[in-house]
Design a protein around this motif. Sequence first.
Motif, mmCIF file in Angstrom:
data_model
loop_
_atom_site.group_PDB
_atom_site.id
_atom_site.type_symbol
_atom_site.label_atom_id
_atom_site.label_comp_id
_atom_site.label_asym_id
_atom_site.label_seq_id
_atom_site.Cartn_x
_atom_site.Cartn_y
_atom_site.Cartn_z
ATOM 1 N N GLY A 1 0.697 6.090 6.774
ATOM 2 C CA GLY A 1 -0.359 6.614 5.909
ATOM 3 C C GLY A 1 -0.029 7.999 5.369
ATOM 4 N N ILE A 2 -1.063 8.815 5.244
ATOM 5 C CA ILE A 2 -0.914 10.164 4.683
ATOM 6 C C ILE A 2 0.030 11.022 5.533
ATOM 7 C CG2 ILE A 2 -2.154 12.254 4.001
ATOM 8 C CD1 ILE A 2 -2.690 9.848 2.201
ATOM 9 N N PRO A 3 -0.046 10.985 6.878
ATOM 10 C CA PRO A 3 0.936 11.764 7.654
ATOM 11 C C PRO A 3 2.379 11.329 7.388
ATOM 12 C CG PRO A 3 -0.886 11.139 9.064
ATOM 13 C CD PRO A 3 -1.079 10.424 7.760
ATOM 14 N N GLY A 4 2.591 10.056 7.107
ATOM 15 C CA GLY A 4 3.932 9.586 6.767
ATOM 16 C C GLY A 4 4.404 10.139 5.442
ATOM 17 N N ILE A 5 3.514 10.223 4.469
ATOM 18 C CA ILE A 5 3.883 10.802 3.171
ATOM 19 C C ILE A 5 4.194 12.282 3.324
ATOM 20 C CG2 ILE A 5 2.985 11.388 0.888
ATOM 21 C CD1 ILE A 5 1.629 8.715 0.825
ATOM 22 N N ILE B 1 0.838 -1.202 0.000
ATOM 23 C CA ILE B 1 0.000 0.000 0.000
ATOM 24 C C ILE B 1 0.871 1.249 0.000
ATOM 25 C CG2 ILE B 1 -1.618 1.345 1.398
ATOM 26 C CD1 ILE B 1 -2.906 -1.339 2.180
ATOM 27 N N GLY B 2 1.944 1.237 0.792
ATOM 28 C CA GLY B 2 2.855 2.374 0.814
ATOM 29 C C GLY B 2 3.518 2.606 -0.526
ATOM 30 N N ALA B 3 3.914 1.521 -1.194
ATOM 31 C CA ALA B 3 4.523 1.658 -2.518
ATOM 32 C C ALA B 3 3.515 2.217 -3.517
ATOM 33 C CB ALA B 3 5.066 0.316 -2.989
ATOM 34 N N LEU B 4 2.262 1.779 -3.419
ATOM 35 C CA LEU B 4 1.228 2.322 -4.313
ATOM 36 C C LEU B 4 0.976 3.796 -4.038
ATOM 37 C CD1 LEU B 4 -1.404 -0.557 -4.487
ATOM 38 C CD2 LEU B 4 -0.037 0.377 -6.349
ATOM 39 N N LEU B 5 0.940 4.180 -2.764
ATOM 40 C CA LEU B 5 0.760 5.598 -2.431
ATOM 41 C C LEU B 5 1.902 6.438 -3.002
ATOM 42 C CD1 LEU B 5 -0.489 5.412 1.270
ATOM 43 C CD2 LEU B 5 -1.800 6.139 -0.717
ATOM 44 N N LEU B 6 3.123 5.937 -2.871
ATOM 45 C CA LEU B 6 4.266 6.674 -3.424
ATOM 46 C C LEU B 6 4.213 6.715 -4.942
ATOM 47 C CD1 LEU B 6 7.124 5.440 -1.102
ATOM 48 C CD2 LEU B 6 6.170 7.733 -1.218
ATOM 49 N N PHE B 7 3.750 5.635 -5.560
ATOM 50 C CA PHE B 7 3.610 5.635 -7.018
ATOM 51 C C PHE B 7 2.639 6.716 -7.466
ATOM 52 C CE2 PHE B 7 1.179 4.194 -10.719
ATOM 53 C CZ PHE B 7 2.181 4.181 -11.670
#
Length: 88
Positions: free
Chosen positions: A72-76, A39-45
């Motif tokens: 999640g979003i706070p991490g991004i 999920i994190g890789a997809l968010l970064l993509f």
Amino acid sequence: MEPVVVLSLLGALIFLLLILGAPMKPLRWMGQGAIRLLIGALLLFFLNTFGGLFDYSLPINVFTAAISGFLGIPGIVALIFVDMLIIP
């Protein structure tokens, strides 16, 4: 390693787990962790896809995927601040 060898080892491991049984909690934790990394890789993509409009991108690696997947979003947002403010 050859793909055939890797697939054979994975098949043997799955077969042993089916025969001998496996402790469920550690496997569940590992599965949830792997899903969060994906999920994190997809968010970064998606961030890199839409950030391309503004000429911005973050590298996709295990560390950044783990941060964005587990936080999640706070991490991004934290990764973006680190990239913009601390790493010039």
